[in-house]
Motif scaffolding. Structure first.
Motif, mmCIF file in Angstrom:
data_model
loop_
_atom_site.group_PDB
_atom_site.id
_atom_site.type_symbol
_atom_site.label_atom_id
_atom_site.label_comp_id
_atom_site.label_asym_id
_atom_site.label_seq_id
_atom_site.Cartn_x
_atom_site.Cartn_y
_atom_site.Cartn_z
ATOM 1 N N GLU A 116 -9.726 -12.166 10.624
ATOM 2 C CA GLU A 116 -9.745 -12.394 12.073
ATOM 3 C C GLU A 116 -8.572 -11.736 12.776
ATOM 4 O O GLU A 116 -8.276 -12.063 13.925
ATOM 5 N N VAL A 117 -7.884 -10.830 12.070
ATOM 6 C CA VAL A 117 -6.711 -10.154 12.643
ATOM 7 C C VAL A 117 -6.998 -8.660 12.714
ATOM 8 O O VAL A 117 -6.877 -7.948 11.714
ATOM 9 N N PRO A 118 -7.410 -8.163 13.874
ATOM 10 C CA PRO A 118 -7.749 -6.745 13.981
ATOM 11 C C PRO A 118 -6.501 -5.870 13.921
ATOM 12 O O PRO A 118 -5.385 -6.330 14.155
ATOM 13 N N GLY A 119 -6.698 -4.608 13.598
ATOM 14 C CA GLY A 119 -5.586 -3.666 13.588
ATOM 15 C C GLY A 119 -5.706 -2.668 12.457
ATOM 16 O O GLY A 119 -6.346 -2.926 11.440
ATOM 17 N N GLU A 120 -5.073 -1.514 12.661
ATOM 18 C CA GLU A 120 -5.062 -0.461 11.637
ATOM 19 C C GLU A 120 -3.779 -0.604 10.831
ATOM 20 O O GLU A 120 -2.796 0.086 11.079
ATOM 21 N N TYR A 121 -3.785 -1.512 9.893
ATOM 22 C CA TYR A 121 -2.597 -1.726 9.076
ATOM 23 C C TYR A 121 -2.987 -1.724 7.600
ATOM 24 O O TYR A 121 -4.103 -2.083 7.231
ATOM 25 N N THR A 122 -2.059 -1.298 6.763
ATOM 26 C CA THR A 122 -2.266 -1.313 5.316
ATOM 27 C C THR A 122 -2.303 -2.751 4.833
ATOM 28 O O THR A 122 -1.470 -3.572 5.222
ATOM 29 N N ARG A 123 -3.266 -3.067 3.981
ATOM 30 C CA ARG A 123 -3.415 -4.429 3.460
ATOM 31 C C ARG A 123 -3.073 -4.438 1.971
ATOM 32 O O ARG A 123 -3.729 -3.764 1.183
ATOM 33 N N ILE A 124 -2.060 -5.222 1.607
ATOM 34 C CA ILE A 124 -1.593 -5.297 0.224
ATOM 35 C C ILE A 124 -1.647 -6.756 -0.224
ATOM 36 O O ILE A 124 -1.087 -7.632 0.444
ATOM 37 N N ALA A 125 -2.308 -7.009 -1.339
ATOM 38 C CA ALA A 125 -2.468 -8.369 -1.851
ATOM 39 C C ALA A 125 -1.656 -8.555 -3.126
ATOM 40 O O ALA A 125 -1.730 -7.741 -4.055
ATOM 41 N N VAL A 126 -0.887 -9.638 -3.165
ATOM 42 C CA VAL A 126 -0.099 -9.998 -4.346
ATOM 43 C C VAL A 126 -0.855 -11.080 -5.110
ATOM 44 O O VAL A 126 -1.201 -12.119 -4.543
ATOM 45 N N GLY A 127 -1.129 -10.834 -6.375
ATOM 46 C CA GLY A 127 -1.882 -11.797 -7.183
ATOM 47 C C GLY A 127 -3.162 -11.165 -7.697
ATOM 48 O O GLY A 127 -3.163 -10.017 -8.164
ATOM 49 N N GLU A 128 -4.265 -11.896 -7.582
ATOM 50 C CA GLU A 128 -5.555 -11.378 -8.022
ATOM 51 C C GLU A 128 -6.037 -10.264 -7.090
ATOM 52 O O GLU A 128 -5.672 -10.218 -5.907
ATOM 53 N N GLU A 129 -6.866 -9.367 -7.617
ATOM 54 C CA GLU A 129 -7.402 -8.286 -6.797
ATOM 55 C C GLU A 129 -8.356 -8.847 -5.749
ATOM 56 O O GLU A 129 -9.123 -9.777 -6.017
ATOM 57 N N VAL A 130 -8.281 -8.266 -4.543
ATOM 58 C CA VAL A 130 -9.124 -8.685 -3.426
ATOM 59 C C VAL A 130 -9.808 -7.441 -2.876
ATOM 60 O O VAL A 130 -9.149 -6.419 -2.620
ATOM 61 N N ALA A 131 -11.102 -7.511 -2.688
ATOM 62 C CA ALA A 131 -11.853 -6.361 -2.174
ATOM 63 C C ALA A 131 -11.293 -5.911 -0.828
ATOM 64 O O ALA A 131 -11.079 -6.723 0.076
ATOM 65 N N GLY A 132 -11.056 -4.615 -0.705
ATOM 66 C CA GLY A 132 -10.549 -4.065 0.539
ATOM 67 C C GLY A 132 -9.034 -4.113 0.672
ATOM 68 O O GLY A 132 -8.483 -3.635 1.666
ATOM 69 N N TRP A 133 -8.378 -4.652 -0.331
ATOM 70 C CA TRP A 133 -6.919 -4.763 -0.307
ATOM 71 C C TRP A 133 -6.328 -3.986 -1.479
ATOM 72 O O TRP A 133 -6.899 -3.951 -2.569
ATOM 73 N N LEU A 134 -5.162 -3.365 -1.252
ATOM 74 C CA LEU A 134 -4.455 -2.683 -2.325
ATOM 75 C C LEU A 134 -3.823 -3.715 -3.244
ATOM 76 O O LEU A 134 -3.181 -4.650 -2.773
ATOM 77 N N PRO A 135 -3.977 -3.592 -4.560
ATOM 78 C CA PRO A 135 -3.386 -4.564 -5.486
ATOM 79 C C PRO A 135 -1.907 -4.275 -5.738
ATOM 80 O O PRO A 135 -1.547 -3.198 -6.228
ATOM 81 N N TYR A 136 -1.076 -5.232 -5.410
ATOM 82 C CA TYR A 136 0.371 -5.066 -5.583
ATOM 83 C C TYR A 136 0.736 -4.879 -7.050
ATOM 84 O O TYR A 136 1.805 -4.347 -7.368
ATOM 85 N N ALA A 137 -0.157 -5.276 -7.946
ATOM 86 C CA ALA A 137 0.106 -5.148 -9.380
ATOM 87 C C ALA A 137 0.426 -3.713 -9.781
ATOM 88 O O ALA A 137 1.061 -3.470 -10.817
ATOM 89 N N GLY A 138 0.022 -2.749 -8.957
ATOM 90 C CA GLY A 138 0.316 -1.352 -9.243
ATOM 91 C C GLY A 138 1.794 -1.035 -9.296
ATOM 92 O O GLY A 138 2.196 0.005 -9.835
ATOM 93 N N VAL A 139 2.625 -1.926 -8.742
ATOM 94 C CA VAL A 139 4.074 -1.728 -8.765
ATOM 95 C C VAL A 139 4.581 -1.552 -10.191
ATOM 96 O O VAL A 139 5.505 -0.776 -10.453
ATOM 97 N N ALA A 140 3.986 -2.284 -11.131
ATOM 98 C CA ALA A 140 4.458 -2.247 -12.521
ATOM 99 C C ALA A 140 4.385 -0.852 -13.125
ATOM 100 O O ALA A 140 5.125 -0.531 -14.067
ATOM 101 N N GLU A 141 3.496 -0.014 -12.602
ATOM 102 C CA GLU A 141 3.324 1.335 -13.144
ATOM 103 C C GLU A 141 4.144 2.373 -12.385
ATOM 104 O O GLU A 141 4.158 3.549 -12.761
#
Length: 351
Positions: A157-182
């Motif tokens: 419900e929050v419009p805008g052109e912003y990068t979406r990053i999710a910490v924890g489990e993978e979420v569709a449409g969101w970048l997985p923060y787990a990639g930091v480990a690599e």
């Protein structure tokens, strides 16, 4: 990371306060705020004290007993990886990142990573709902959001052109923060950080009107909280417990800048429901030497048997609304230490 002139100037001011912790008049008369045209607390301070430093920087205990300990050296490395990964996702200097995390390791590593990138963090409590988040994203001109997987649905419900990053489990449409480990651990800073560049943007609580934005620079909080370190009484090697929710300014005061400036351990006990006995057991088990809590926690603590705490902290403080004198007296009688009451605003350090 090699020490810079800014490092040594900051260290000299800090060491003066440590030396004169018990002599306020001398400290007041002789202290001078460190001045530098360029200063980045993550690079010029944290990475310097973290080099080859295996002492614990962050110690988190979960309600189920799980423990996570991260050394200063490991936190420096983790934040380098996070900075490289965030840069690869498009985070640039001056970009505003809304960070909405709980008391978890990623909260600290992204704070340092953003400083290293010269990006601007907008801390947000996970208690916020979609309406508040819309306001923060719009007024804060947010370019990226970094949130727990459990909170991603709020942004539907929050419009805008912003990068979406999710910490924890993978979420569709969101970048997985787990990639930091690599990501690479070899981080190379860009140009020097101007001391007056923005570092954090806080929204106030909005008690009497709409929340307003408060800007802090690479000097105002990192250097300003030398006063908070002195007031709390933090020393190198301390284990400091501050009960505060992420997203509020007090969390940065007493869970980031003050303890790590003192080279103390930040201790966190995550719980869903307050249990005074369990809290005191964890304080004893982990050797808490300094303790800060809001008046609500102090009032609940004195309802319990304070003698359960075998080794009281050397320093105890309160912050928020004024603390009742009878609470202070009860703690003094049971623990033999006096709670010192502090005041400050989002706009300031402790006063």
């Amino acid at each position: 990371m090699s020490a810079t002139r800014a490092t040594e100037t900051f260290r000299a001011a800090r060491d003066f306060l440590l030396e004169h912790r018990e002599d306020y008049e001398r400290a007041y008369a002789g202290f001078r705020w460190p001045r530098a045209d360029h200063f980045n607390w993550a690079l010029d301070w944290f990475d310097v004290i973290a080099e080859n430093n295996d002492r614990t920087a962050l110690h988190i205990v979960e309600e189920d007993g799980r423990r996570t300990e991260v050394s200063f050296a490991a936190m420096s490395e983790r934040s380098d990886r996070a900075a490289n990964w965030l840069k690869a996702q498009g985070v640039r200097e001056g970009d505003r990142i809304l960070v909405m995390l709980g008391n978890q390791v990623e909260l600290w590593e992204t704070a340092l990573a953003a400083m290293k990138l010269r990006a601007v963090v907008i801390p947000a409590t996970p208690l916020l709902g979609p309406a508040d988040l819309r306001d923060r994203v719009e007024r804060g001109r947010v370019r990226h959001v970094l949130v727990r997987d459990a909170d991603t649905a709020k942004f539907d419900e929050v419009p805008g052109e912003y990068t979406r990053i999710a910490v924890g489990e993978e979420v569709a449409g969101w970048l997985p923060y787990a990639g930091v480990a690599e990501a690479s651990v070899a981080f190379t800073p860009g140009r020097e950080t101007d001391a007056d560049e923005p570092l954090m943007l806080y929204f106030t609580s909005g008690t009497t009107a709409s929340p307003k934005l408060v800007e802090h620079t690479h000097v105002s909080y990192p250097v300003g909280h030398l006063s908070t370190m002195y007031w709390i009484g933090l020393r190198p090697g301390d284990v400091h417990l501050n009960i505060s929710s992420p997203g509020w300014a007090k969390h940065a005061w007493s869970n980031l800048f003050a303890p790590w400036t003192a080279e103390a351990t930040v201790f966190i006990f995550n719980y869903t429901r307050f249990d005074a006995g369990r809290l005191m057991a964890e304080m004893d088990r982990s050797g808490i030497t300094s303790f800060c809590a809001p008046p609500t926690v102090w009032r609940m603590l004195i309802q319990a048997d304070l003698s359960q705490l075998k080794v009281p902290p050397r320093e105890v403080v309160a912050a928020g609304e004024p603390l009742n004198p009878e609470v202070i007296e009860t703690v003094r009688r049971e623990w033999g230490v006096t709670i010192r009451d502090g005041f400050g605003q989002t706009e300031t350090a402790v006063q």
